[in-house]
Structure formats: structure tokens, C-alpha cells
Enzyme design. Sequence first.
Site, short mmCIF file in Angstrom:
data_model
loop_
_atom_site.label_atom_id
_atom_site.label_comp_id
_atom_site.label_asym_id
_atom_site.label_seq_id
_atom_site.Cartn_x
_atom_site.Cartn_y
_atom_site.Cartn_z
N TRP A 1 0.44 -1.25 0.26
CA TRP A 1 -0.16 -0.26 0.13
C TRP A 1 0.90 1.22 0.58
O TRP A 1 2.05 1.09 0.39
CB TRP A 1 -1.12 0.44 1.47
CG TRP A 1 -1.69 -0.61 0.40
CD1 TRP A 1 -2.30 -1.93 0.71
CD2 TRP A 1 -3.67 -0.30 1.44
NE1 TRP A 1 -3.20 -2.41 0.56
CE2 TRP A 1 -4.16 -1.68 1.01
CE3 TRP A 1 -3.93 0.70 2.11
CZ2 TRP A 1 -5.84 -1.35 1.12
CZ3 TRP A 1 -5.15 0.69 2.09
CH2 TRP A 1 -6.18 0.13 2.05
N ASP B 1 -10.22 -4.74 2.36
CA ASP B 1 -9.44 -4.25 2.56
C ASP B 1 -8.26 -4.49 3.46
O ASP B 1 -8.31 -5.00 4.20
CB ASP B 1 -9.78 -3.01 3.48
CG ASP B 1 -11.13 -1.61 2.55
OD1 ASP B 1 -10.74 -1.49 1.55
OD2 ASP B 1 -12.12 -0.82 3.58
N THR B 2 -6.67 -4.11 2.80
CA THR B 2 -5.72 -5.52 3.29
C THR B 2 -4.39 -4.60 2.74
O THR B 2 -5.01 -3.66 2.11
CB THR B 2 -5.75 -6.71 2.81
OG1 THR B 2 -5.16 -6.53 1.40
CG2 THR B 2 -6.50 -7.77 3.17
N ILE B 3 -4.09 -4.58 4.49
CA ILE B 3 -2.48 -4.27 4.13
C ILE B 3 -1.41 -5.55 4.39
O ILE B 3 -1.77 -6.03 4.65
CB ILE B 3 -2.58 -3.10 5.05
CG1 ILE B 3 -2.74 -3.75 6.24
CG2 ILE B 3 -2.57 -1.99 4.68
CD1 ILE B 3 -1.46 -2.53 7.10
#
Length: 195
Positions: free
Chosen positions: A47, A187-189
Site C-alpha cells: 500500500w 481492505d488489506t495491507i
Amino acid sequence: MNRRTFLKTSALAGASASVLASDLVASPSSTPYASLSSGGPVILSTWDFKLPVNQTALATMEKGGSVLDAVEAAINIVEADPKTTSVGRGGYPDRDGHLTLDACIMDTKGNAGSVVFLEHIMHPISVARRVMEKTPHVMLAGEGALQFAVEQGFPKEDLLSDGAREAWKKWLSESHYQPPIGEKNHDTIGLLALD
């Protein structure tokens, strides 16, 4: 080849190819990685958190911390940032105003720990690491994850930031909640440290 070995090999190959393709040439303001000038570890993020997060990971390893320590320290920064609206303290709540967080972590041997639907705990990545290191489980969810976190000494907090609370209130006043069928929001990082 078992599933864990395949996933680990694929992730490392993909990350290595990305680094090699760029020849590690990018301006410091736009680069998604941090690296020792002498060629040691390389830190990549998926990200747009850029250097502060990656530099924290690198500094942790330079001080003798493990790759796992570096990943945890870097993700802690993102989780505590009220300006990051996709994960952590600044994340937007669900339609009922509950901020729930997820995290997972894996070591170099393929051991993993994760928490999902965790409320009131600032650093779910740290709880996920404890799940991996202190329990026979891979995942804890909801109330069970919260109970475990509190037992491990993590303080319960109201994590909903003022900005997220205002955005939620605005959404409530304008929205006619009807999620599109088949649409998913992921939604992931990710942070990968290569040593």
C-alpha cells in the site's frame, strides 16, 4: 509441494521479481521500499504508506530485531494512524458504528496467527502474533479474540477516531443502505520483509 510451501515460494518470487524489475531505483518520496545501502534486507509494502513504515521495519532489523519484529513494528504505525481510513484507528465503522479490525501474520516457517472482527484493541497485528506464538490456533474471532487480547495485557480502547465517527454520521444521514449483490470490499495491507 504442500500449500504453505507453495504460497511462501510464490510470495517471495513475486516480491523478488518486483524488486529486481525496478533495479531498486526510485526517488525516496515515491518508493514503496526501504533497503540498506550495503545490500542487506529489502522492505516492500503493498500500500501507499511509503518510507516511514518501511524505515521503521528496516530500523527494527538493523537493531537486531527479527523479520517478524520488523513487520509487527511497521504495521503498528499504520494501525495507530487516524488518517488511514481503511484499517486501524482511522478505519470506518460498520453501519452500526462498530469498528472491527482484522490482522494476520506469518513467520518464515509457515506458522500463522490471525484475528478477525476484533473490537477495542489498537494493534490487532500484535494480537495475531500472540495467537501464533501462544496458542494452538491460527485464528480467533470476535469476542474470543477480544477476550484473548485482554488476557494478554492489551488495553481496551475506544478506537473510533473523530474523523471516522463524522464520516459514519454523514453516511447514516445520506445512505439508504443496500449493498450491491456480489460486490466485495477487501481492505488489506501487506508488508513483506526479505532478509
